[in-house]
Design a protein around this motif. Structure first.
Motif, PDB file in Angstrom:
ATOM      1  N   LYS A   6      -0.857  -1.210   1.830  1.00 44.51           N
ATOM      2  CA  LYS A   6      -1.391   0.024   1.253  1.00 44.51           C
ATOM      3  C   LYS A   6      -0.642   1.241   1.808  1.00 44.51           C
ATOM      4  O   LYS A   6      -0.274   2.141   1.062  1.00 44.51           O
ATOM      5  CB  LYS A   6      -2.878   0.168   1.570  1.00 44.51           C
ATOM      6  CG  LYS A   6      -3.753  -0.801   0.860  1.00 44.51           C
ATOM      7  CD  LYS A   6      -5.183  -0.561   1.296  1.00 44.51           C
ATOM      8  CE  LYS A   6      -6.072  -1.680   0.880  1.00 44.51           C
ATOM      9  NZ  LYS A   6      -7.446  -1.505   1.361  1.00 44.51           N
ATOM     10  N   GLN A   7      -0.431   1.274   3.113  1.00 46.25           N
ATOM     11  CA  GLN A   7       0.273   2.400   3.728  1.00 46.25           C
ATOM     12  C   GLN A   7       1.718   2.460   3.248  1.00 46.25           C
ATOM     13  O   GLN A   7       2.231   3.543   2.969  1.00 46.25           O
ATOM     14  CB  GLN A   7       0.227   2.294   5.249  1.00 46.25           C
ATOM     15  CG  GLN A   7      -1.130   2.574   5.823  1.00 46.25           C
ATOM     16  CD  GLN A   7      -1.193   2.347   7.323  1.00 46.25           C
ATOM     17  OE1 GLN A   7      -0.371   1.655   7.900  1.00 46.25           O
ATOM     18  NE2 GLN A   7      -2.194   2.941   7.951  1.00 46.25           N
ATOM     19  N   SER A  10       1.751   3.791  -0.321  1.00 42.78           N
ATOM     20  CA  SER A  10       1.435   5.213  -0.339  1.00 42.78           C
ATOM     21  C   SER A  10       2.609   6.056   0.143  1.00 42.78           C
ATOM     22  O   SER A  10       3.012   7.013  -0.522  1.00 42.78           O
ATOM     23  CB  SER A  10       0.204   5.468   0.536  1.00 42.78           C
ATOM     24  OG  SER A  10      -0.116   6.825   0.528  1.00 42.78           O
ATOM     25  N   ILE A  14       4.802   8.714  -2.141  1.00 44.90           N
ATOM     26  CA  ILE A  14       4.825  10.118  -1.719  1.00 44.90           C
ATOM     27  C   ILE A  14       6.262  10.581  -1.462  1.00 44.90           C
ATOM     28  O   ILE A  14       6.682  11.627  -1.970  1.00 44.90           O
ATOM     29  CB  ILE A  14       3.943  10.329  -0.470  1.00 44.90           C
ATOM     30  CG1 ILE A  14       2.467  10.150  -0.841  1.00 44.90           C
ATOM     31  CG2 ILE A  14       4.188  11.704   0.151  1.00 44.90           C
ATOM     32  CD1 ILE A  14       1.539  10.042   0.353  1.00 44.90           C
ATOM     33  N   VAL A  82      -5.896  12.648   2.003  1.00 48.51           N
ATOM     34  CA  VAL A  82      -5.479  11.674   3.028  1.00 48.51           C
ATOM     35  C   VAL A  82      -6.708  11.100   3.720  1.00 48.51           C
ATOM     36  O   VAL A  82      -6.820   9.881   3.921  1.00 48.51           O
ATOM     37  CB  VAL A  82      -4.506  12.315   4.047  1.00 48.51           C
ATOM     38  CG1 VAL A  82      -4.317  11.418   5.261  1.00 48.51           C
ATOM     39  CG2 VAL A  82      -3.166  12.606   3.383  1.00 48.51           C
ATOM     40  N   MET A  85      -8.429   8.676   1.475  1.00 48.31           N
ATOM     41  CA  MET A  85      -7.684   7.412   1.388  1.00 48.31           C
ATOM     42  C   MET A  85      -7.952   6.544   2.621  1.00 48.31           C
ATOM     43  O   MET A  85      -8.081   5.325   2.496  1.00 48.31           O
ATOM     44  CB  MET A  85      -6.184   7.688   1.266  1.00 48.31           C
ATOM     45  CG  MET A  85      -5.762   8.176  -0.097  1.00 48.31           C
ATOM     46  SD  MET A  85      -4.000   8.595  -0.184  1.00 48.31           S
ATOM     47  CE  MET A  85      -3.258   6.974  -0.112  1.00 48.31           C
ATOM     48  N   LYS A  86      -8.020   7.159   3.783  1.00 49.19           N
ATOM     49  CA  LYS A  86      -8.250   6.399   5.022  1.00 49.19           C
ATOM     50  C   LYS A  86      -9.634   5.765   5.054  1.00 49.19           C
ATOM     51  O   LYS A  86      -9.808   4.683   5.602  1.00 49.19           O
ATOM     52  CB  LYS A  86      -8.059   7.297   6.248  1.00 49.19           C
ATOM     53  CG  LYS A  86      -6.626   7.586   6.554  1.00 49.19           C
ATOM     54  CD  LYS A  86      -6.523   8.381   7.836  1.00 49.19           C
ATOM     55  CE  LYS A  86      -5.068   8.537   8.230  1.00 49.19           C
ATOM     56  NZ  LYS A  86      -4.915   9.179   9.532  1.00 49.19           N
ATOM     57  N   GLN A  91      -9.620  -0.568  -1.230  1.00 48.14           N
ATOM     58  CA  GLN A  91      -9.156   0.237  -2.350  1.00 48.14           C
ATOM     59  C   GLN A  91      -8.216  -0.558  -3.259  1.00 48.14           C
ATOM     60  O   GLN A  91      -7.430  -1.350  -2.792  1.00 48.14           O
ATOM     61  CB  GLN A  91      -8.415   1.413  -1.739  1.00 48.14           C
ATOM     62  CG  GLN A  91      -8.210   2.554  -2.593  1.00 48.14           C
ATOM     63  CD  GLN A  91      -7.745   3.700  -1.722  1.00 48.14           C
ATOM     64  OE1 GLN A  91      -8.050   3.772  -0.561  1.00 48.14           O
ATOM     65  NE2 GLN A  91      -6.987   4.570  -2.303  1.00 48.14           N
ATOM     66  N   ILE A  96      -4.782   3.998  -4.841  1.00 45.19           N
ATOM     67  CA  ILE A  96      -3.743   4.434  -3.899  1.00 45.19           C
ATOM     68  C   ILE A  96      -2.637   5.157  -4.649  1.00 45.19           C
ATOM     69  O   ILE A  96      -2.151   6.196  -4.207  1.00 45.19           O
ATOM     70  CB  ILE A  96      -3.163   3.233  -3.131  1.00 45.19           C
ATOM     71  CG1 ILE A  96      -4.210   2.652  -2.200  1.00 45.19           C
ATOM     72  CG2 ILE A  96      -1.915   3.624  -2.357  1.00 45.19           C
ATOM     73  CD1 ILE A  96      -3.783   1.367  -1.537  1.00 45.19           C
ATOM     74  N   LEU A  97      -2.234   4.616  -5.785  1.00 44.81           N
ATOM     75  CA  LEU A  97      -1.193   5.247  -6.593  1.00 44.81           C
ATOM     76  C   LEU A  97      -1.621   6.641  -7.025  1.00 44.81           C
ATOM     77  O   LEU A  97      -0.849   7.605  -6.913  1.00 44.81           O
ATOM     78  CB  LEU A  97      -0.861   4.382  -7.805  1.00 44.81           C
ATOM     79  CG  LEU A  97       0.186   4.939  -8.760  1.00 44.81           C
ATOM     80  CD1 LEU A  97       1.530   5.098  -8.065  1.00 44.81           C
ATOM     81  CD2 LEU A  97       0.307   4.043  -9.982  1.00 44.81           C
ATOM     82  N   TYR A  99      -3.873   8.739  -5.696  1.00 48.52           N
ATOM     83  CA  TYR A  99      -3.901   9.665  -4.558  1.00 48.52           C
ATOM     84  C   TYR A  99      -2.487   9.985  -4.070  1.00 48.52           C
ATOM     85  O   TYR A  99      -2.185  11.129  -3.731  1.00 48.52           O
ATOM     86  CB  TYR A  99      -4.712   9.081  -3.405  1.00 48.52           C
ATOM     87  CG  TYR A  99      -6.211   9.108  -3.617  1.00 48.52           C
ATOM     88  CD1 TYR A  99      -6.862  10.236  -4.091  1.00 48.52           C
ATOM     89  CD2 TYR A  99      -6.983   7.994  -3.302  1.00 48.52           C
ATOM     90  CE1 TYR A  99      -8.232  10.261  -4.264  1.00 48.52           C
ATOM     91  CE2 TYR A  99      -8.362   8.017  -3.471  1.00 48.52           C
ATOM     92  CZ  TYR A  99      -8.978   9.141  -3.953  1.00 48.52           C
ATOM     93  OH  TYR A  99     -10.336   9.168  -4.112  1.00 48.52           O
ATOM     94  N   SER A 100      -1.632   8.983  -4.029  1.00 48.45           N
ATOM     95  CA  SER A 100      -0.264   9.194  -3.540  1.00 48.45           C
ATOM     96  C   SER A 100       0.515  10.126  -4.462  1.00 48.45           C
ATOM     97  O   SER A 100       1.287  10.965  -3.980  1.00 48.45           O
ATOM     98  CB  SER A 100       0.463   7.852  -3.407  1.00 48.45           C
ATOM     99  OG  SER A 100      -0.201   7.026  -2.478  1.00 48.45           O
TER     100      SER A 100
END
Length: 156
Positions: A6-7, A10, A14, A82, A85-86, A91, A96-97, A99-100
Motif C-alpha cells: 500500500k505504501q 501510494s 504521488i 495522509v 490513509m494511515k 483499504q 489508495i489510488l 487519495y494518492s
C-alpha cells in the motif's frame, strides 16, 4: 494487501504525479510565453497563464495574502488525507489510488504556489468559442482522485 505494498503504491503514484506535473509546467514555461496559445487539437490548446488564486481563480485578484493562505490550506488538506490513509487498515487499492492522486496533485500545485506565488495552468479544452477553465496536470490528478473517491463511497 500488505501495508508495504500500500505504501509503495501510494508513494509511486504521488511521485509520478508530482514529476509529470513539474515537467509539464517547466515545458510550458520554456516553450510558451505567458498568455500565448499553442493549438494541440481542434478542441485542445496549451494556453500559458498564472493563477494567483484557487479553483476557477477564486481569490486571484487579492493583494498577495492568498499565496500563503492557500498554501496553508493545501498543506492541511494533504495532512488530513495522509492521516486518513494511515487510519484505514484494510483499504482497497482504489481508495489508495484516489487519495494518492489527490495528494500528488495538491503537492504539485503547492510547489508552484510556494516557489512562484502562483500556479501555472495551461490545459485549455474548448468547443468553438466556449472554453472550460484553464487547468494543469495537478488539477487533473485531484479531479480524477475525487471522481474515484466518490465512485467508491457513493455507489448507486
Amino acid at each position: 494487501m500488505s501495508n508495504n505494498i500500500k505504501q509503495y503504491l501510494s508513494i509511486t503514484v504521488i511521485l509520478f504525479i508530482i514529476i509529470i506535473d513539474i515537467l509539464s509546467k517547466n515545458w510550458i514555461i520554456r516553450n510558451i510565453e505567458l498568455y500565448d496559445t499553442k493549438q494541440i487539437f481542434s478542441i485542445l490548446n496549451f494556453f500559458h497563464i498564472h493563477n494567483y488564486g484557487a479553483i476557477f481563480s477564486l481569490f486571484s485578484n487579492e493583494k498577495g495574502w492568498q499565496r500563503w493562505f492557500l498554501s496553508i490550506i493545501s498543506l492541511l488538506i494533504i495532512l488530513i488525507i495522509v492521516r486518513t490513509m494511515k487510519k484505514l487498515k484494510t483499504q482497497e487499492i482504489n481508495q489508495i489510488l484516489a487519495y494518492s492522486l489527490m495528494i500528488g496533485g495538491a503537492i504539485g500545485n503547492l510547489i508552484d504556489r510556494i516557489f512562484y506565488g502562483f500556479v501555472i495552468d495551461f490545459i485549455d479544452f474548448h468547443i468553438n468559442n466556449w472554453h472550460f477553465a484553464i487547468f494543469n496536470i495537478a488539477d487533473c490528478s485531484i479531479f480524477l482522485g475525487i471522481v474515484i473517491f466518490l465512485k467508491i463511497n457513493y455507489k448507486t
